[in-house]
Design a protein around this motif. Structure first.
Motif, PDB file in Angstrom:
ATOM      1  N   ARG A   1       0.835  -1.212   0.000  1.00  0.00           N
ATOM      2  CA  ARG A   1       0.000   0.000   0.000  1.00  0.00           C
ATOM      3  C   ARG A   1       0.867   1.259   0.000  1.00  0.00           C
ATOM      4  N   ARG A   2       1.868   1.263   0.842  1.00  0.00           N
ATOM      5  CA  ARG A   2       2.719   2.445   0.985  1.00  0.00           C
ATOM      6  C   ARG A   2       3.516   2.709  -0.295  1.00  0.00           C
ATOM      7  N   LEU A   3       4.064   1.661  -0.905  1.00  0.00           N
ATOM      8  CA  LEU A   3       4.834   1.850  -2.131  1.00  0.00           C
ATOM      9  C   LEU A   3       3.937   2.344  -3.267  1.00  0.00           C
ATOM     10  N   ALA A   4       2.691   1.874  -3.289  1.00  0.00           N
ATOM     11  CA  ALA A   4       1.739   2.386  -4.275  1.00  0.00           C
ATOM     12  C   ALA A   4       1.491   3.869  -4.041  1.00  0.00           C
ATOM     13  N   ASP A   5       1.349   4.258  -2.769  1.00  0.00           N
ATOM     14  CA  ASP A   5       1.172   5.676  -2.424  1.00  0.00           C
ATOM     15  C   ASP A   5       2.391   6.495  -2.836  1.00  0.00           C
ATOM     16  N   ASP A   6       3.554   5.873  -2.777  1.00  0.00           N
ATOM     17  CA  ASP A   6       4.801   6.555  -3.154  1.00  0.00           C
ATOM     18  C   ASP A   6       4.962   6.684  -4.671  1.00  0.00           C
TER      19      ASP A   6
ATOM     20  N   ILE B   1      16.784  -3.265  -2.770  1.00  0.00           N
ATOM     21  CA  ILE B   1      16.340  -4.541  -2.209  1.00  0.00           C
ATOM     22  C   ILE B   1      16.202  -4.362  -0.701  1.00  0.00           C
ATOM     23  N   VAL B   2      15.037  -4.732  -0.176  1.00  0.00           N
ATOM     24  CA  VAL B   2      14.813  -4.676   1.268  1.00  0.00           C
ATOM     25  C   VAL B   2      14.372  -6.060   1.727  1.00  0.00           C
ATOM     26  N   ASN B   3      15.144  -6.649   2.621  1.00  0.00           N
ATOM     27  CA  ASN B   3      14.828  -7.966   3.169  1.00  0.00           C
ATOM     28  C   ASN B   3      14.222  -7.814   4.554  1.00  0.00           C
ATOM     29  N   ILE B   4      13.095  -8.476   4.792  1.00  0.00           N
ATOM     30  CA  ILE B   4      12.459  -8.381   6.103  1.00  0.00           C
ATOM     31  C   ILE B   4      12.995  -9.494   7.003  1.00  0.00           C
ATOM     32  N   SER B   5      13.819  -9.099   7.964  1.00  0.00           N
ATOM     33  CA  SER B   5      14.386 -10.023   8.940  1.00  0.00           C
ATOM     34  C   SER B   5      13.479 -10.000  10.178  1.00  0.00           C
ATOM     35  N   SER B   6      14.035 -10.109  11.361  1.00  0.00           N
ATOM     36  CA  SER B   6      13.245 -10.114  12.594  1.00  0.00           C
ATOM     37  C   SER B   6      14.180 -10.010  13.780  1.00  0.00           C
ATOM     38  N   THR B   7      13.676  -9.509  14.893  1.00  0.00           N
ATOM     39  CA  THR B   7      14.469  -9.532  16.124  1.00  0.00           C
ATOM     40  C   THR B   7      14.768 -10.979  16.527  1.00  0.00           C
ATOM     41  N   ALA B   8      14.002 -11.932  16.000  1.00  0.00           N
ATOM     42  CA  ALA B   8      14.254 -13.353  16.277  1.00  0.00           C
ATOM     43  C   ALA B   8      15.618 -13.797  15.755  1.00  0.00           C
ATOM     44  N   ALA B   9      16.221 -13.000  14.855  1.00  0.00           N
ATOM     45  CA  ALA B   9      17.566 -13.320  14.357  1.00  0.00           C
ATOM     46  C   ALA B   9      18.574 -13.412  15.502  1.00  0.00           C
TER      47      ALA B   9
ATOM     48  N   ILE C   1       6.572  -0.535   9.660  1.00  0.00           N
ATOM     49  CA  ILE C   1       7.587  -1.138   8.793  1.00  0.00           C
ATOM     50  C   ILE C   1       7.504  -0.525   7.396  1.00  0.00           C
ATOM     51  N   ALA C   2       6.267  -0.257   6.947  1.00  0.00           N
ATOM     52  CA  ALA C   2       6.070   0.329   5.616  1.00  0.00           C
ATOM     53  C   ALA C   2       6.750   1.692   5.490  1.00  0.00           C
ATOM     54  N   HIS C   3       6.711   2.508   6.554  1.00  0.00           N
ATOM     55  CA  HIS C   3       7.381   3.816   6.541  1.00  0.00           C
ATOM     56  C   HIS C   3       8.883   3.645   6.306  1.00  0.00           C
ATOM     57  N   LEU C   4       9.451   2.652   6.969  1.00  0.00           N
ATOM     58  CA  LEU C   4      10.895   2.411   6.863  1.00  0.00           C
ATOM     59  C   LEU C   4      11.257   1.889   5.467  1.00  0.00           C
ATOM     60  N   VAL C   5      10.426   1.001   4.919  1.00  0.00           N
ATOM     61  CA  VAL C   5      10.633   0.520   3.551  1.00  0.00           C
ATOM     62  C   VAL C   5      10.562   1.692   2.574  1.00  0.00           C
ATOM     63  N   SER C   6       9.602   2.593   2.816  1.00  0.00           N
ATOM     64  CA  SER C   6       9.433   3.769   1.956  1.00  0.00           C
ATOM     65  C   SER C   6      10.722   4.586   1.899  1.00  0.00           C
ATOM     66  N   PHE C   7      11.354   4.783   3.051  1.00  0.00           N
ATOM     67  CA  PHE C   7      12.628   5.522   3.063  1.00  0.00           C
ATOM     68  C   PHE C   7      13.718   4.750   2.323  1.00  0.00           C
ATOM     69  N   LEU C   8      13.876   3.466   2.642  1.00  0.00           N
ATOM     70  CA  LEU C   8      14.977   2.686   2.074  1.00  0.00           C
ATOM     71  C   LEU C   8      14.857   2.507   0.560  1.00  0.00           C
ATOM     72  N   THR C   9      13.641   2.618   0.021  1.00  0.00           N
ATOM     73  CA  THR C   9      13.445   2.473  -1.426  1.00  0.00           C
ATOM     74  C   THR C   9      13.404   3.823  -2.140  1.00  0.00           C
ATOM     75  N   SER C  10      13.636   4.889  -1.400  1.00  0.00           N
ATOM     76  CA  SER C  10      13.556   6.234  -1.977  1.00  0.00           C
ATOM     77  C   SER C  10      14.868   6.639  -2.651  1.00  0.00           C
ATOM     78  N   GLU C  11      14.792   7.706  -3.448  1.00  0.00           N
ATOM     79  CA  GLU C  11      15.993   8.281  -4.069  1.00  0.00           C
ATOM     80  C   GLU C  11      17.013   8.678  -3.002  1.00  0.00           C
TER      81      GLU C  11
END
Length: 254
Positions: free
Chosen positions: A25-30, A138-146, A226-236
């Motif tokens: 949803r967020r990337l579509a908004d972007d 490229i954004v990989n979704i890891s976890s604190t479980a790592a 998480i979507a906000h953070l992906v939005s930043f990492l995929t930005s120019e």
């Protein structure tokens, strides 16, 4: 919304619900055209309809990310119908929790196949579009479980593996204008965490309340966090941020 001549295409795996749906949803908004990848193609269609109603472009694609042929066919379909994918969010995941002595080899393989083999196959299939474009994210979704989590030897291993994979991608692909980063969420309110509460025999409300007390910001996370953070990492503007693992957990994580 950017004009269609400049629209970039993003692929989000496991995008029918939870964190993946929030990210799509967020990337579509972007302004991205978004490929909603999920094991069940029909499960992604309501989200595609929602994005299209809001004026965006999206496509539901059914793909088992651990299947090499399915990944190649799915990515090719995205390239043909939406455009060359230059953003990839590897979010698809499953859990098969159990203590080590009770964990079957099938439970180990299932989790490693989706998280690790899936991220490898998806990254390999999309990287050529990124390197050809001279731009990619490229954004990989890891976890604190790592960092280790009781009853999750398979999941913890997969999520830790994703972090090493991310750093290697950053090293190999950087000269082509491609960044690779990982996000390691803490407790996020999704169907997956709801299922964990059920397995533990407690109500989801009590599970969330208990988790909130352990988190410095005094709440659990939402897919939008998480979507906000992906939005930043995929930005120019994030072009100089690569090979990082960002813990999004409402506080410091050891």
């Amino acid at each position: 919304m950017t004009s269609s001549t400049h629209t970039r295409t993003a692929v989000v795996t496991g995008a029918a619900r939870g964190i993946g749906a929030g990210v799509a949803r967020r990337l579509a908004d972007d302004g991205f055209a978004v490929a909603v990848l999920d094991l069940d193609e029909d499960a992604g269609k309501p989200l595609v309809a929602e994005i299209e109603q809001a004026g965006g472009r999206a496509l539901a694609v059914g793909v088992d990310v651990s299947d090499e042929q399915a990944v190649q066919a799915g990515v090719q379909r995205v390239a043909e119908q939406l455009g060359a994918p230059t953003v990839l969010v590897n979010n698809a995941g499953v859990t098969r929790d159990n203590l080590l002595f009770k964990m079957g080899a099938d439970d180990w393989d299932a989790v490693l196949n989706v998280h690790l083999r899936g991220a490898f196959l998806m990254s390999r299939a999309t990287q050529r579009y990124m390197t050809e474009a001279g731009w990619g994210r490229i954004v990989n979704i890891s976890s604190t479980a790592a960092l280790g989590n009781r009853g999750q030897a398979n999941y913890s291993t997969a999520k830790a593996g994703l972090q090493g994979f991310t750093k290697t991608l950053a090293i190999e692909l950087g000269k082509f204008g491609v960044t690779a980063n990982a996000i390691a969420p803490g407790f996020i309110q999704t169907d997956m965490t709801r299922a964990t509460a059920e397995r533990m025999g407690i109500t989801f409300e009590d599970f969330v309340k208990g988790a909130s007390k352990q988190i410095p910001v005094a709440r659990v996370g939402q897919p939008e966090d998480i979507a906000h953070l992906v939005s930043f990492l995929t930005s120019e503007g994030a072009g100089f941020v690569s090979g990082q693992v960002i813990y999004a957990a409402g506080g410091p994580v050891d």
